[in-house]
Design an enzyme around this catalytic site. Structure first.
Site, PDB file in Angstrom:
ATOM      1  N   LYS A  22     -13.367  -5.714   6.419  1.00 38.40           N
ATOM      2  CA  LYS A  22     -12.748  -7.048   6.451  1.00 38.40           C
ATOM      3  C   LYS A  22     -11.243  -6.941   6.683  1.00 38.40           C
ATOM      4  CE  LYS A  22     -11.558  -9.160   2.460  1.00 38.40           C
ATOM      5  NZ  LYS A  22     -10.181  -9.676   2.349  1.00 38.40           N
ATOM      6  N   ASN A  23     -10.591  -6.041   5.954  1.00 38.16           N
ATOM      7  CA  ASN A  23      -9.127  -6.019   6.000  1.00 38.16           C
ATOM      8  C   ASN A  23      -8.564  -5.350   7.253  1.00 38.16           C
ATOM      9  OD1 ASN A  23      -9.096  -7.465   3.691  1.00 38.16           O
ATOM     10  ND2 ASN A  23      -8.487  -5.778   2.350  1.00 38.16           N
ATOM     11  N   CYS A 126      -1.579 -16.878  -5.687  1.00 32.74           N
ATOM     12  CA  CYS A 126      -3.036 -16.861  -5.720  1.00 32.74           C
ATOM     13  C   CYS A 126      -3.475 -16.191  -7.000  1.00 32.74           C
ATOM     14  CB  CYS A 126      -3.617 -16.164  -4.503  1.00 32.74           C
ATOM     15  SG  CYS A 126      -3.684 -14.407  -4.663  1.00 32.74           S
ATOM     16  N   ARG A 131       2.512 -12.871  -5.169  1.00 31.30           N
ATOM     17  CA  ARG A 131       2.380 -12.462  -3.770  1.00 31.30           C
ATOM     18  C   ARG A 131       3.402 -13.124  -2.840  1.00 31.30           C
ATOM     19  NH1 ARG A 131      -3.824 -12.104  -2.104  1.00 31.30           N
ATOM     20  NH2 ARG A 131      -3.089 -10.400  -0.802  1.00 31.30           N
ATOM     21  N   ASP A 316      -7.960  -2.646  -4.641  1.00 33.91           N
ATOM     22  CA  ASP A 316      -9.165  -3.416  -4.318  1.00 33.91           C
ATOM     23  C   ASP A 316     -10.440  -2.790  -4.895  1.00 33.91           C
ATOM     24  OD1 ASP A 316      -7.615  -5.236  -2.974  1.00 33.91           O
ATOM     25  OD2 ASP A 316      -8.124  -4.538  -0.959  1.00 33.91           O
ATOM     26  N   ARG A 408     -16.727 -14.128   0.986  1.00 31.28           N
ATOM     27  CA  ARG A 408     -15.508 -13.897   1.769  1.00 31.28           C
ATOM     28  C   ARG A 408     -15.420 -12.446   2.221  1.00 31.28           C
ATOM     29  NH1 ARG A 408     -10.080 -16.344  -0.554  1.00 31.28           N
ATOM     30  NH2 ARG A 408      -9.493 -15.481   1.457  1.00 31.28           N
TER      31      ARG A 408
HETATM   32  C1  EPZ Z   1      -3.556  -6.530   1.530  1.00 32.35           C
HETATM   33  O1  EPZ Z   1      -2.920  -7.688   1.004  1.00 32.35           O
HETATM   34  C2  EPZ Z   1      -5.036  -6.752   1.373  1.00 32.35           C
HETATM   35  N1  EPZ Z   1      -5.449  -7.938   2.105  1.00 32.35           N
HETATM   36  C3  EPZ Z   1      -5.386  -6.899  -0.097  1.00 32.35           C
HETATM   37  O2  EPZ Z   1      -6.800  -7.021  -0.216  1.00 32.35           O
HETATM   38  C4  EPZ Z   1      -4.942  -5.638  -0.840  1.00 32.35           C
HETATM   39  O3  EPZ Z   1      -5.197  -5.793  -2.219  1.00 32.35           O
HETATM   40  C5  EPZ Z   1      -3.451  -5.397  -0.608  1.00 32.35           C
HETATM   41  O4  EPZ Z   1      -3.176  -5.351   0.818  1.00 32.35           O
HETATM   42  C6  EPZ Z   1      -2.958  -4.107  -1.226  1.00 32.35           C
HETATM   43  O5  EPZ Z   1      -3.674  -3.030  -0.740  1.00 32.35           O
HETATM   44  C7  EPZ Z   1      -5.811  -7.847   3.373  1.00 32.35           C
HETATM   45  O6  EPZ Z   1      -5.720  -6.796   3.997  1.00 32.35           O
HETATM   46  C8  EPZ Z   1      -6.327  -9.073   4.038  1.00 32.35           C
HETATM   47  P1  EPZ Z   1       0.654  -6.257   0.169  1.00 32.35           P
HETATM   48  P2  EPZ Z   1      -1.366  -7.919   1.245  1.00 32.35           P
HETATM   49  O7  EPZ Z   1       1.609  -7.038   0.993  1.00 32.35           O
HETATM   50  O8  EPZ Z   1      -1.004  -7.388   2.572  1.00 32.35           O
HETATM   51  C9  EPZ Z   1       4.212  -7.261  -2.859  1.00 32.35           C
HETATM   52  C10 EPZ Z   1      -8.823  -8.046  -0.896  1.00 32.35           C
HETATM   53  O9  EPZ Z   1      -9.388  -8.245  -1.980  1.00 32.35           O
HETATM   54  N2  EPZ Z   1       4.854  -7.983  -1.742  1.00 32.35           N
HETATM   55  O10 EPZ Z   1       0.410  -4.842   0.515  1.00 32.35           O
HETATM   56  O11 EPZ Z   1      -1.117  -9.348   0.976  1.00 32.35           O
HETATM   57  C11 EPZ Z   1       2.928  -7.953  -3.329  1.00 32.35           C
HETATM   58  O12 EPZ Z   1       3.202  -9.026  -4.204  1.00 32.35           O
HETATM   59  C12 EPZ Z   1      -7.329  -8.265  -0.736  1.00 32.35           C
HETATM   60  O13 EPZ Z   1      -9.424  -7.702   0.135  1.00 32.35           O
HETATM   61  C13 EPZ Z   1       6.148  -8.425  -1.894  1.00 32.35           C
HETATM   62  O14 EPZ Z   1       6.768  -8.271  -2.960  1.00 32.35           O
HETATM   63  O15 EPZ Z   1      -0.737  -7.042   0.098  1.00 32.35           O
HETATM   64  C14 EPZ Z   1       2.210  -6.810  -3.972  1.00 32.35           C
HETATM   65  O16 EPZ Z   1       2.705  -6.603  -5.260  1.00 32.35           O
HETATM   66  C15 EPZ Z   1      -6.686  -8.825  -1.948  1.00 32.35           C
HETATM   67  N3  EPZ Z   1       6.752  -9.095  -0.846  1.00 32.35           N
HETATM   68  C16 EPZ Z   1       2.572  -5.606  -3.099  1.00 32.35           C
HETATM   69  O17 EPZ Z   1       3.767  -6.014  -2.403  1.00 32.35           O
HETATM   70  C17 EPZ Z   1       6.098  -9.290   0.349  1.00 32.35           C
HETATM   71  O18 EPZ Z   1       6.693  -9.893   1.254  1.00 32.35           O
HETATM   72  C18 EPZ Z   1       1.527  -5.201  -2.076  1.00 32.35           C
HETATM   73  O19 EPZ Z   1       1.103  -6.340  -1.352  1.00 32.35           O
HETATM   74  C19 EPZ Z   1       4.793  -8.804   0.500  1.00 32.35           C
HETATM   75  C20 EPZ Z   1       4.183  -8.143  -0.563  1.00 32.35           C
END
Ligand code: EPZ
Length: 429
Positions: A22-23, A126, A131, A316, A408
């Site tokens: 999915k991701n 969320c 996030r 995840d 999802r």
């Molecule tokens: C991706 O989300 C995945 N989603 C998530 O999977 C996964 O948990 C996550 O990466 C971490 O591996 C998809 O690929 C669709 P991040 P993403 O930006 O990209 C902080 C699932 O269940 N952050 O790597 O949104 C954030 O708050 C989902 O399949 C900032 O501070 O995650 C977090 O603490 C849920 N500022 C950390 O970075 C930003 O601008 C990592 O988030 C962006 C992120």
């Protein structure tokens, strides 16, 4: 609203086909906005998120057609999709869409790259944490975009196009890496992303972009260099197997005992999780067709885990591993380092009889001899599936509400588990 009913206590034996990730599928679909040619994606998972993203991309002017048969299904179509964004008819991604799927925020980079403008709703918080999107915004601003926030929307313009730059992320973000990577393919000159996410899904996106004509080096490491090109063209790409689905079913087998071959799984995408599973007493072996996971009668050893970006133990899989530890022979400590609020499954696991204490970013799990079936519900995808894992081992009947979370991200979960002997069914209303 559909529910899933499980009567626990059956061991899992047989084969489970692993779907496309999915991701990876979501950013790959979004990459279709970068070209007016057709992008063909094979091994696509059939998921609610994929359908929703197709509608979102349709709003920008992309058409999606679907063909192909999927493994194990005679009549079901959906393995191959063709996406064509001949003309971008709208550069706005409205709140109604982005609020339903955070990944749709990643249209920002491609729209900016191709159309030099985009108006994308902020995704908001969320269930698993606040996030923010500051890293996406600072990354695209470094490429020369003017960015304003107005009425909950990110308004980004680059009238003369984006210009390659050095983007050094203070924190690893999968989504910000995807966004800047896609934007940079059409920027003028060289972009270097430092502290890039190393997740396999980033490498998969880069591989596809290269097939589309992008010049990218270093994807899969923490430094990615991109030489911008004038245009990208169509391509055909096969989505990599879902490492989170793989780890989830491996943990289900660890929980119930049994012997299952995960067809199409690729172990090197989740070494950290598989090493942890081995420490719990499970055997995991590579086979010609994927991975074989087995646990005989011996109990589950407690193991501590701490989540971290790839190649560490993935956030995840944290909820699923916690479900497993609820029946371990002792105490384990699970630390969540990526999201500040990703323990929503704890109170639901407790309804099944789990003994878990929360202490900030740590959960201390003391294994119990038996779990007992109950009505449960969850607030996100991975939390929901952790309840499925617990329900498979619980005595009596577990009913999981809000199954739309599962739909999802897990394709035909009740069939995949049912085919291996689980007593699981979907109750539709
Ligand atoms: C991706 O989300 C995945 N989603 C998530 O999977 C996964 O948990 C996550 O990466 C971490 O591996 C998809 O690929 C669709 P991040 P993403 O930006 O990209 C902080 C699932 O269940 N952050 O790597 O949104 C954030 O708050 C989902 O399949 C900032 O501070 O995650 C977090 O603490 C849920 N500022 C950390 O970075 C930003 O601008 C990592 O988030 C962006 C992120």
């Amino acid at each position: 609203m559909d529910r899933i009913r499980i009567r626990g206590g059956q061991r899992l034996n047989g084969e489970i086909p692993i779907s496309g990730a999915k991701n990876a599928a979501l950013p790959l679909m979004i990459a279709s906005l970068l070209t007016d040619d057709t992008l063909t994606l094979r091994n696509m998972p059939r998921l609610a998120d994929v359908n929703l993203l197709a509608r979102i991309l349709g709003n920008h002017g992309a058409d999606m057609t679907v063909d192909g048969k999927r493994h194990g299904c005679n009549n079901v179509q959906g393995d191959t999709v063709h996406l064509t964004a001949r003309t971008i008819v709208d550069t706005t991604a409205p709140y109604e869409f982005v609020s339903r799927m955070r990944a749709s925020f990643w249209v920002l980079g491609p729209l900016l790259g191709r159309c030099h403008e985009a108006r994308v709703s902020l995704p908001g918080g969320c269930a698993i944490g606040t996030r923010p999107v500051d890293l996406h915004i600072s990354g695209l601003a470094a490429l020369g975009a003017d960015i304003d926030l107005e009425d909950g929307y990110v308004i980004a313009t680059a009238p003369k196009g984006l210009i390659g730059a050095r983007v050094s992320f203070p924190k690893v973000s999968v989504g910000a890496t995807h966004n800047v990577l896609m934007a940079a393919t059409l920027a003028r000159g060289e972009t270097v992303i430092e502290n890039a996410a190393r997740e396999p899904e980033v490498r998969d996106l880069a591989d596809c972009l290269v097939k589309m004509g992008a010049k990218i080096e270093g994807a899969g490491t923490d430094t990615i260099s991109i030489q911008g090109v004038e245009r990208l063209h169509g391509a055909t790409h096969r989505v990599l197997p879902d490492r989170i689905e793989t780890g989830t079913y491996a943990m289900a087998v660890a929980m119930t005992g049994g012997d299952v071959e995960l067809i199409g799984a690729q172990g090197d995408l989740l070494d950290a999780a598989l090493d942890t599973l081995r420490q719990t007493g499970v055997t995991v072996d590579k086979t010609n067709r994927g991975l074989r996971v087995a646990r005989n009668g011996s109990g589950i050893e407690p193991v501590d885990v701490s989540t971290s970006p790839f190649p560490g133990f993935p956030t995840d899989l944290q909820a699923q591993f916690m479900a497993l530890m609820t029946m371990a022979k002792g105490r384990s400590e699970i630390t969540e380092n990526i999201f500040e609020n990703r323990f929503m499954h704890v109170q639901e696991l407790a309804r099944l009889g789990a003994n878990i204490q929360l202490d900030g970013d740590k959960a201390i799990v003391t294994g119990v001899d038996t779990l007992n079936g109950a009505q449960v519900m969850a607030t996100d995808l991975r939390a929901s599936v952790s309840l499925v894992i617990a329900g498979l081992a619980a005595e009596g009947e577990t009913v999981i509400n809000r199954v739309y979370h599962l739909d999802r991200g897990f394709e035909r979960i009740e069939r995949k588990l049912g085919d291996c002997g689980a007593d699981i069914s979907r109750l539709s209303e």
